[in-house]
Design a protein around this motif. Sequence first.
Motif, PDB file in Angstrom:
ATOM      1  N   GLN A 181       0.824  -1.198   0.000  1.00 30.01           N
ATOM      2  CA  GLN A 181       0.000   0.000   0.000  1.00 30.01           C
ATOM      3  C   GLN A 181       0.864   1.255   0.000  1.00 30.01           C
ATOM      4  O   GLN A 181       0.586   2.215  -0.732  1.00 30.01           O
ATOM      5  CB  GLN A 181      -0.928  -0.012   1.216  1.00 30.01           C
ATOM      6  CG  GLN A 181      -1.764   1.244   1.384  1.00 30.01           C
ATOM      7  CD  GLN A 181      -2.741   1.475   0.244  1.00 30.01           C
ATOM      8  OE1 GLN A 181      -3.707   0.754   0.087  1.00 30.01           O
ATOM      9  NE2 GLN A 181      -2.476   2.477  -0.583  1.00 30.01           N
ATOM     10  N   ILE A 182       1.893   1.264   0.809  1.00 33.13           N
ATOM     11  CA  ILE A 182       2.779   2.430   0.864  1.00 33.13           C
ATOM     12  C   ILE A 182       3.533   2.589  -0.455  1.00 33.13           C
ATOM     13  O   ILE A 182       3.700   3.700  -0.966  1.00 33.13           O
ATOM     14  CB  ILE A 182       3.744   2.303   2.052  1.00 33.13           C
ATOM     15  CG1 ILE A 182       2.945   2.366   3.362  1.00 33.13           C
ATOM     16  CG2 ILE A 182       4.788   3.416   2.022  1.00 33.13           C
ATOM     17  CD1 ILE A 182       3.738   1.956   4.578  1.00 33.13           C
ATOM     18  N   GLU A 183       3.975   1.487  -1.042  1.00 30.88           N
ATOM     19  CA  GLU A 183       4.634   1.550  -2.347  1.00 30.88           C
ATOM     20  C   GLU A 183       3.687   2.126  -3.403  1.00 30.88           C
ATOM     21  O   GLU A 183       4.101   2.883  -4.284  1.00 30.88           O
ATOM     22  CB  GLU A 183       5.113   0.158  -2.762  1.00 30.88           C
ATOM     23  CG  GLU A 183       6.298  -0.339  -1.936  1.00 30.88           C
ATOM     24  CD  GLU A 183       6.655  -1.783  -2.258  1.00 30.88           C
ATOM     25  OE1 GLU A 183       5.786  -2.505  -2.826  1.00 30.88           O
ATOM     26  OE2 GLU A 183       7.780  -2.200  -1.924  1.00 30.88           O
ATOM     27  N   HIS A 184       2.403   1.776  -3.300  1.00 23.86           N
ATOM     28  CA  HIS A 184       1.402   2.309  -4.230  1.00 23.86           C
ATOM     29  C   HIS A 184       1.262   3.817  -4.063  1.00 23.86           C
ATOM     30  O   HIS A 184       1.192   4.557  -5.057  1.00 23.86           O
ATOM     31  CB  HIS A 184       0.061   1.620  -3.989  1.00 23.86           C
ATOM     32  CG  HIS A 184      -1.056   2.144  -4.840  1.00 23.86           C
ATOM     33  ND1 HIS A 184      -1.087   2.005  -6.210  1.00 23.86           N
ATOM     34  CD2 HIS A 184      -2.191   2.832  -4.511  1.00 23.86           C
ATOM     35  CE1 HIS A 184      -2.178   2.575  -6.691  1.00 23.86           C
ATOM     36  NE2 HIS A 184      -2.862   3.085  -5.684  1.00 23.86           N
ATOM     37  N   LEU A 185       1.246   4.287  -2.837  1.00 20.06           N
ATOM     38  CA  LEU A 185       1.158   5.726  -2.599  1.00 20.06           C
ATOM     39  C   LEU A 185       2.358   6.457  -3.187  1.00 20.06           C
ATOM     40  O   LEU A 185       2.222   7.542  -3.767  1.00 20.06           O
ATOM     41  CB  LEU A 185       1.061   6.005  -1.097  1.00 20.06           C
ATOM     42  CG  LEU A 185      -0.226   5.588  -0.387  1.00 20.06           C
ATOM     43  CD1 LEU A 185      -0.097   5.820   1.117  1.00 20.06           C
ATOM     44  CD2 LEU A 185      -1.431   6.339  -0.940  1.00 20.06           C
ATOM     45  N   ILE A 186       3.534   5.861  -3.060  1.00 23.56           N
ATOM     46  CA  ILE A 186       4.740   6.470  -3.617  1.00 23.56           C
ATOM     47  C   ILE A 186       4.645   6.532  -5.138  1.00 23.56           C
ATOM     48  O   ILE A 186       4.918   7.567  -5.757  1.00 23.56           O
ATOM     49  CB  ILE A 186       5.984   5.667  -3.194  1.00 23.56           C
ATOM     50  CG1 ILE A 186       6.182   5.779  -1.680  1.00 23.56           C
ATOM     51  CG2 ILE A 186       7.227   6.169  -3.938  1.00 23.56           C
ATOM     52  CD1 ILE A 186       7.221   4.828  -1.123  1.00 23.56           C
ATOM     53  N   THR A 187       4.218   5.426  -5.752  1.00 27.03           N
ATOM     54  CA  THR A 187       4.093   5.371  -7.207  1.00 27.03           C
ATOM     55  C   THR A 187       3.098   6.402  -7.705  1.00 27.03           C
ATOM     56  O   THR A 187       3.347   7.122  -8.679  1.00 27.03           O
ATOM     57  CB  THR A 187       3.653   3.962  -7.655  1.00 27.03           C
ATOM     58  OG1 THR A 187       4.642   3.016  -7.237  1.00 27.03           O
ATOM     59  CG2 THR A 187       3.487   3.904  -9.166  1.00 27.03           C
ATOM     60  N   VAL A 188       1.949   6.458  -7.056  1.00 26.93           N
ATOM     61  CA  VAL A 188       0.908   7.415  -7.453  1.00 26.93           C
ATOM     62  C   VAL A 188       1.422   8.849  -7.321  1.00 26.93           C
ATOM     63  O   VAL A 188       1.219   9.685  -8.202  1.00 26.93           O
ATOM     64  CB  VAL A 188      -0.356   7.205  -6.594  1.00 26.93           C
ATOM     65  CG1 VAL A 188      -1.302   8.381  -6.731  1.00 26.93           C
ATOM     66  CG2 VAL A 188      -1.060   5.919  -6.995  1.00 26.93           C
ATOM     67  N   SER A 189       2.094   9.127  -6.215  1.00 29.42           N
ATOM     68  CA  SER A 189       2.599  10.481  -5.977  1.00 29.42           C
ATOM     69  C   SER A 189       3.609  10.903  -7.033  1.00 29.42           C
ATOM     70  O   SER A 189       3.661  12.073  -7.430  1.00 29.42           O
ATOM     71  CB  SER A 189       3.247  10.560  -4.593  1.00 29.42           C
ATOM     72  OG  SER A 189       2.306  10.286  -3.579  1.00 29.42           O
ATOM     73  N   GLU A 190       4.418   9.959  -7.487  1.00 27.22           N
ATOM     74  CA  GLU A 190       5.489  10.282  -8.424  1.00 27.22           C
ATOM     75  C   GLU A 190       5.068  10.241  -9.887  1.00 27.22           C
ATOM     76  O   GLU A 190       5.709  10.865 -10.732  1.00 27.22           O
ATOM     77  CB  GLU A 190       6.675   9.332  -8.210  1.00 27.22           C
ATOM     78  CG  GLU A 190       7.356   9.503  -6.863  1.00 27.22           C
ATOM     79  CD  GLU A 190       8.532   8.559  -6.674  1.00 27.22           C
ATOM     80  OE1 GLU A 190       9.443   8.904  -5.908  1.00 27.22           O
ATOM     81  OE2 GLU A 190       8.530   7.467  -7.290  1.00 27.22           O
ATOM     82  N   SER A 191       3.977   9.519 -10.191  1.00 33.07           N
ATOM     83  CA  SER A 191       3.645   9.289 -11.602  1.00 33.07           C
ATOM     84  C   SER A 191       2.334   9.916 -12.056  1.00 33.07           C
ATOM     85  O   SER A 191       2.074   9.992 -13.258  1.00 33.07           O
ATOM     86  CB  SER A 191       3.596   7.782 -11.886  1.00 33.07           C
ATOM     87  OG  SER A 191       2.541   7.164 -11.141  1.00 33.07           O
ATOM     88  N   MET A 192       1.489  10.362 -11.122  1.00 34.52           N
ATOM     89  CA  MET A 192       0.184  10.894 -11.495  1.00 34.52           C
ATOM     90  C   MET A 192       0.106  12.375 -11.129  1.00 34.52           C
ATOM     91  O   MET A 192      -0.055  12.715  -9.946  1.00 34.52           O
ATOM     92  CB  MET A 192      -0.948  10.109 -10.820  1.00 34.52           C
ATOM     93  CG  MET A 192      -1.019   8.660 -11.255  1.00 34.52           C
ATOM     94  SD  MET A 192      -2.379   7.748 -10.448  1.00 34.52           S
ATOM     95  CE  MET A 192      -3.819   8.614 -11.117  1.00 34.52           C
ATOM     96  N   PRO A 193       0.216  13.266 -12.097  1.00 33.40           N
ATOM     97  CA  PRO A 193       0.198  14.706 -11.792  1.00 33.40           C
ATOM     98  C   PRO A 193      -1.112  15.198 -11.213  1.00 33.40           C
ATOM     99  O   PRO A 193      -1.148  16.275 -10.605  1.00 33.40           O
ATOM    100  CB  PRO A 193       0.485  15.358 -13.146  1.00 33.40           C
ATOM    101  CG  PRO A 193       0.116  14.328 -14.171  1.00 33.40           C
ATOM    102  CD  PRO A 193       0.414  13.010 -13.541  1.00 33.40           C
TER     103      PRO A 193
END
Length: 275
Positions: A181-193
């Motif tokens: 879940q935390i990895e998903h938050l990181i991915t979303v934060s970095e890849s979805m403007p």
Amino acid sequence: MQIGARLRRMRENKGIGRAEAGEAIRGSASKMSRLELGRHGFKVRDVLDLLDLYEVDDPDERDSLIELVREAKKPGWWQRYGDLVPSWFEQYLGLEQSATTIRGYEVQYIPGLLQTREYARAVIGLEYHDAAYEGLDRRLTLRMTRQEILHRPVSPVRLWAILDEAALRRPIGGPATMRAQIEHLITVSESMPNVKVQVLPFSAGGHVALGGPITIVRFAEHDLDDVVYLEQLTGARYPEGQEADRYQEIMDLLAIRASPPARTTTWLKDLLNDF
């Protein structure tokens, strides 16, 4: 809500009170208030009577409003889950699907729009531990389908989520689920403007929003006010007026006190070590 906002503007332009408008549709001032706020569906007959009262004679304007009434009566995709979703939450789903921007603060869980499938399964299992498996699976599908508003090819919803540190440290579903879940938050934060995530760390101290989650929904229509949604265990509230303004101020204060998005990503990467 769009219909109500347009009719409210017409009424105010004519200097007509809600009580008089309510009488024109065989109702009351309180009924007009609910209609104008989008808390009650419109009948075509009532809209035609109000247009007559407001002296709206333009055929195109009348036709466009009546067409909007007919469109509003069509069921949304989420209504096929009506047997699982309480009415107070079904109303919010309609607002969520129509939003351009959603701002939210969460203290207990990761927001539903940012949950991984396994994390969502664990949360739903806690909330509906005594439900049949089929019901749990359909609730999971509903939650995952809601997230599609963030990935629309045209005009995806902008999400600004502030997460209390408590929600990130509570081990829902176990260490592996939390790590994913935390990895998903990181991915979303970095890849979805269109998605902004901030963490409100314990080091920020106490604050006025400790009582529960806050969601503020904004729409494209300029006539529509932001909607403040406060979800509780067995219901929800929609504050209005000065109370709604206060929650807007609280969200602004939380955004200032929370870690900026760039620092939040670093904070989340450090948190991975704890799982």
